[in-house]
Design an enzyme around this catalytic site. Structure first.
Site, PDB file in Angstrom:
ATOM      1  CG  ASP A  30      -0.347  -0.273   2.523  1.00 48.54           C
ATOM      2  OD1 ASP A  30       0.683  -0.988   2.584  1.00 48.54           O
ATOM      3  OD2 ASP A  30      -0.860   0.247   3.538  1.00 48.54           O
ATOM      4  CD  GLU A 218      10.027   3.693  10.582  1.00 45.87           C
ATOM      5  OE1 GLU A 218       9.213   2.908  11.098  1.00 45.87           O
ATOM      6  OE2 GLU A 218       9.830   4.235   9.485  1.00 45.87           O
TER       7      GLU A 218
HETATM    8  O1  LIG Z   1       8.062   2.780   7.811  1.00 48.14           O
HETATM    9  C1  LIG Z   1       6.997   2.411   8.327  1.00 48.14           C
HETATM   10  N1  LIG Z   1       6.907   2.272   9.673  1.00 48.14           N
HETATM   11  C2  LIG Z   1       5.790   1.819  10.288  1.00 48.14           C
HETATM   12  N2  LIG Z   1       4.684   1.522   9.617  1.00 48.14           N
HETATM   13  C3  LIG Z   1       4.695   1.670   8.273  1.00 48.14           C
HETATM   14  C4  LIG Z   1       5.824   2.106   7.583  1.00 48.14           C
HETATM   15  N3  LIG Z   1       5.526   2.166   6.288  1.00 48.14           N
HETATM   16  C5  LIG Z   1       4.253   1.752   6.157  1.00 48.14           C
HETATM   17  N4  LIG Z   1       3.752   1.470   7.366  1.00 48.14           N
HETATM   18  C6  LIG Z   1       2.392   1.027   7.673  1.00 48.14           C
HETATM   19  C7  LIG Z   1       1.347   1.767   6.871  1.00 48.14           C
HETATM   20  C8  LIG Z   1       0.696   0.706   6.036  1.00 48.14           C
HETATM   21  O2  LIG Z   1      -0.694   0.934   5.874  1.00 48.14           O
HETATM   22  C9  LIG Z   1       0.961  -0.552   6.828  1.00 48.14           C
HETATM   23  C10 LIG Z   1       0.860  -1.859   6.061  1.00 48.14           C
HETATM   24  O3  LIG Z   1       1.620  -1.868   4.905  1.00 48.14           O
HETATM   25  O4  LIG Z   1       2.276  -0.345   7.322  1.00 48.14           O
END
Ligand SMILES: O=c1[nH]cnc2c1ncn2[C@H]1C[C@H](O)[C@@H](CO)O1
Ligand SMILES: [Zn+2]
Length: 387
Positions: A30, A218
């Site tokens: 996504d 992160e």
């Molecule tokens: O870099 C990220 N850190 C934490 N959550 C994230 C990151 N990039 C995307 N997401 C979340 C938003 C999406 O809707 C979800 C599933 O792919 O994961």
């Protein structure tokens, strides 16, 4: 005049980086839609909340909105991609295009993640979501092959860390483990949502001898990494970039690793590093200052990843281009990262080994020897050449 052999200058060209066989472990389905697909799916579904309806303007909007310096604000942009991924057809299409786009970028093996629980608004069941995405990946692999690119894509099922469905999603990952799903992950805002809240999911997967990675280190630092490894038993760290907080570089250039950093390096825990994404969420301030430079020198099991190609307006090749510019990396470095990633994949050992020996290493050998065939043979003296 004496004849000399001088090795070619080894800065890889953009085209070579794109053609190099690469491995991607951390990419969100996504977070990687084509802007034009977002626009078309929104139109088909009657989704009216897109901030822009021109694909170029929308691409820019995603990039700028994600450039906020905060993970929480970065994550808000996903409401629009998730918003248009609520039907079977939309999921098949997005997954197919994902596989095609990665293959065209020279990715030969990818693990792409998404959260099934976020795709139920149109009435699909969790199983239907997984099956639609798997179908899209298989279609994309076939389309890529027809276009001359070989790629294998495995799915990682993500549970959202602020929600309470992680055990259910872990069970789903286990149910589909021999049918396109290679592992499990948790994602979402890190601060205030420690991975230990999802211990039952991780313990279930460990009892099933299954694999999982955890977004950790992160937006939040060492405690999150420590919990992910020592409480939850993660096989890999999603990002893990804050491990740098446990590494001290002294003025004389010597380096001291703390206990946690030593553990991560000694146990060869894979770090799914995502440079551009880190710049956007504020986890790093420039490519040149990104911890990947030090982590690579210290021989951590570092890998290079895209995280969200749409939000970061990037590709795996582009991530490597940034690193080549910042650190002078050569094809040998890119091969090292790619082999690291392949070693860390969640598919069986014999398949990983065959990918490394029969696809990755021969691919780099072919690229590294291109300079030999590029022009008149130099028989004496030397020529400095790009290549
Ligand atoms: O870099 C990220 N850190 C934490 N959550 C994230 C990151 N990039 C995307 N997401 C979340 C938003 C999406 O809707 C979800 C599933 O792919 O994961
Ligand atoms: Zn991520």
């Amino acid at each position: 005049m004496t004849s000399q052999t001088v090795l070619p200058r080894s800065t890889p060209s953009r085209d070579q980086i794109r053609r190099a066989p690469k491995v991607l472990l951390h990419d969100h389905l996504d977070g990687g839609l084509r802007p034009s697909t977002v626009v078309e799916l929104a139109r088909d579904a009657g989704y009216t909340r897109l901030p822009e309806t021109d694909p170029d303007k929308l691409a820019l909007w995603f990039r700028e909105a994600a450039d906020s310096g905060s993970l929480e604000r970065y994550l808000e942009t996903f409401s629009h991609t998730v918003g248009v991924m609520q039907t079977r057809d939309a999921l098949v299409r997005v997954a197919r295009e994902c596989a095609e786009d990665l293959a065209a970028d020279g990715v030969v093996y990818a693990e792409v993640r998404y959260a099934p629980e976020q795709h139920l608004e149109g009435g699909l069941s969790l199983e239907e979501v997984v099956e639609a995405v798997n179908e899209g990946f298989r279609e994309g692999e076939r389309a890529a092959l027809a276009a001359g690119h070989r790629i294998r894509v495995g799915a990682l099922l993500t549970a959202m860390r602020h929600a309470a469905r992680s055990l259910e999603i872990a069970e789903l990952a286990n149910q589909y483990r021999d049918a396109g799903v290679v592992g499990f992950d948790i994602a979402g805002a890190e601060a205030g949502h420690p991975p230990t809240r999802h211990l039952d999911a991780f313990e279930f997967l460990k009892r099933e001898n299954n694999h999982f990675t955890i977004h950790a280190g992160e937006a939040f630092g060492l405690p999150s990494i420590w919990q992910a490894l020592q409480w939850c038993g993660a096989d890999r760290l999603g990002h893990g970039v804050r491990i740098i907080d446990d590494i001290q570089v002294r003025e004389d250039g010597t380096v001291r690793l703390g206990r946690l950093a030593s553990y991560v390096r000694d146990k060869r825990i894979p770090l799914e590093l995502c440079p551009s994404s880190n710049l956007q969420t504020g986890a790093a301030s420039s490519y040149a200052e990104h911890p990947i430079g030090l982590l690579r020198r210290l021989l951590f099991r570092a890998t290079v990843n895209t995280d969200n190609r749409l939000m970061s307006h990037t590709s795996l090749s582009q991530e490597f281009e940034h690193l080549v510019d910042a650190f002078g990396y050569t094809l040998d470095d890119i091969q090292w990262f790619s082999v690291n990633a392949m070693k860390s994949a969640f598919i069986p050992f014999d398949e990983r080994l065959a990918m490394i020996n029969d696809v990755i290493k021969p691919g780099y050998a072919a690229l590294k020897s291109e300079w030999l065939f590029q022009g008149p043979v130099v028989t004496s003296g030397f020529a400095e050449r790009k290549g």
